[in-house]
Design an enzyme around this catalytic site. Structure first.
Site, PDB file in Angstrom:
ATOM      1  N   GLU A  65       0.825  -1.205   0.000  1.00  0.00           N
ATOM      2  CA  GLU A  65       0.000   0.000   0.000  1.00  0.00           C
ATOM      3  C   GLU A  65       0.862   1.259   0.000  1.00  0.00           C
ATOM      4  O   GLU A  65       0.679   2.173  -0.815  1.00  0.00           O
ATOM      5  CB  GLU A  65      -0.911  -0.013   1.228  1.00  0.00           C
ATOM      6  CG  GLU A  65      -1.489   1.312   1.656  1.00  0.00           C
ATOM      7  CD  GLU A  65      -1.725   1.361   3.163  1.00  0.00           C
ATOM      8  OE1 GLU A  65      -0.901   1.959   3.882  1.00  0.00           O
ATOM      9  OE2 GLU A  65      -2.730   0.785   3.616  1.00  0.00           O
ATOM     10  N   ASP A 121      -5.550  -3.593  -2.228  1.00  0.00           N
ATOM     11  CA  ASP A 121      -5.451  -2.136  -2.315  1.00  0.00           C
ATOM     12  C   ASP A 121      -4.057  -1.699  -2.730  1.00  0.00           C
ATOM     13  O   ASP A 121      -3.892  -0.776  -3.534  1.00  0.00           O
ATOM     14  CB  ASP A 121      -5.876  -1.473  -1.013  1.00  0.00           C
ATOM     15  CG  ASP A 121      -5.003  -1.832   0.181  1.00  0.00           C
ATOM     16  OD1 ASP A 121      -4.386  -2.926   0.181  1.00  0.00           O
ATOM     17  OD2 ASP A 121      -4.930  -1.024   1.125  1.00  0.00           O
TER      18      ASP A 121
END
Length: 349
Positions: A65, A121
């Site tokens: 991330e 993500d």
């Protein structure tokens, strides 16, 4: 794969990006270097010389991330040197040897990677940043890398659960016999829109629609807020806050309105819920978390980054108040959210 529930959050300043760099929609993009004070501060605080983005609020670990955020910011601010170093470290330390995804966490003490599961993500943000860099700098190899990531994500992290097509947080551990656990903040709408362009035959447009519908249906408690982690029952498709996690609108879920607004997918019901919270507690007194079952709030106020997301989500780019600066934040996650809110506001003008 699971993030610390205690990490702190974020901020902004006034930004001056050229229209060409901000939009990224035209075939010709401005190549003039843009020096932004917040990006400069961000680099000094969280980017090591070798290209590692440090989560200083979580024992100085690094995440796919965070590497994705760093790549995204570097491409946004036309910083080729930073982009190259972040990408090199990411490939050397997180990239899977047998595919195109990335391990979700790297720890300072050896063995650095103890769990090779990916985080959707992080992979989505890395792909989005690579696509953006490909457009800005004319790098076809970056576009090819982005497409490979997106296509593998579609194969490994998208599941049909009853009538719903859902995005799993990672390839392993979230799809179980009784149901699946999802994190609605992983539905990064602008990144999913780019994924659909990279992989037109993939599941991305259905995921965008399904993610918006999930948010609209996942409103709990007094305020009608979505939780950080959500369980979808396999048989009934009933939605509940996922067991094993605090039932909170917190450090993950704060990204839900950021990405929905950025992707022009913000449900009116979520805007109304955020407005009610902001009016009840005021912007300066926003809670760090709210229990979506009981309405209990944290005994501390949210970091500045929450305020940036609330302001962007509720006001939009045309009436956006001055956000906090990165310097105010002091925390990697907080600063990352702030820079995203600033860029989102610019790109929606």
């Amino acid at each position: 794969m699971l993030r610390s529930q205690t990490r702190r959050v974020f901020c902004r300043n006034s930004l001056a990006l050229s229209a060409g760099i901000a939009s990224f929609g035209a075939s010709t993009v401005s190549r003039a270097a843009t020096i932004d004070p917040d990006w400069d501060i961000y680099k000094k605080q969280f980017l090591l010389p070798d290209g590692r983005i440090v989560d200083n609020g979580n024992n100085n670990v690094s995440h796919s991330e965070g590497q994705g955020y760093g790549l995204f910011f570097a491409s946004t601010f036309n910083d080729r040197d930073a982009f190259a170093s972040i990408l090199s470290w990411t490939k050397d330390n997180l990239a899977h040897k047998d595919g195109n995804l990335h391990s979700w966490r790297w720890m300072p003490a050896a063995p650095h990677v103890t769990d090779t599961n990916n985080a959707s993500d992080g992979d989505l943000m890395i792909a989005w940043a690579l696509r953006r860099a490909a457009m800005l700098w004319g790098r076809e190899d970056y576009a090819e890398q982005a497409q490979a990531i997106v296509q593998e994500l579609g194969r490994k992290c998208v599941r049909k659960i009853g009538s719903r097509l859902v995005l799993l947080p990672g390839a392993r551990g979230f799809d179980r016999p009784k149901g699946v656990t999802v994190n609605l903040s992983y539905y990064n709408m602008p990144a999913l829109i780019r994924a659909a362009r990279l992989d037109p035959a993939g599941p991305w447009n259905s995921l965008i629609d399904g993610g918006q519908q999930l948010v609209q249906s996942s409103r709990f408690g007094l305020w009608g807020l979505p939780p950080d982690w959500l369980m979808i029952d396999r048989k009934s498709e009933r939605l509940t806050p996922a067991s094993g996690f605090p039932p909170r609108f917190s450090y993950d879920a704060i990204r839900i309105p950021l990405y929905l607004k950025w992707g022009n997918r913000m449900p009116a019901t979520l805007s109304q819920a955020l407005y009610a919270v902001s009016q009840n507690y005021t912007m300066s007194g926003l809670p760090g978390w709210i229990d979506v079952k009981t309405g209990e709030r944290s005994n501390y106020n949210a970091p500045p980054g929450f305020r940036a997301v609330y302001q962007f989500a509720l006001n939009g780019p045309d009436a956006l108040p001055k956000l906090p600066s990165v310097k105010e934040s002091g925390d990697y996650y907080s600063a990352s959210l702030t820079l995203q809110a600033r860029i989102a506001a610019m790109e929606m003008v």
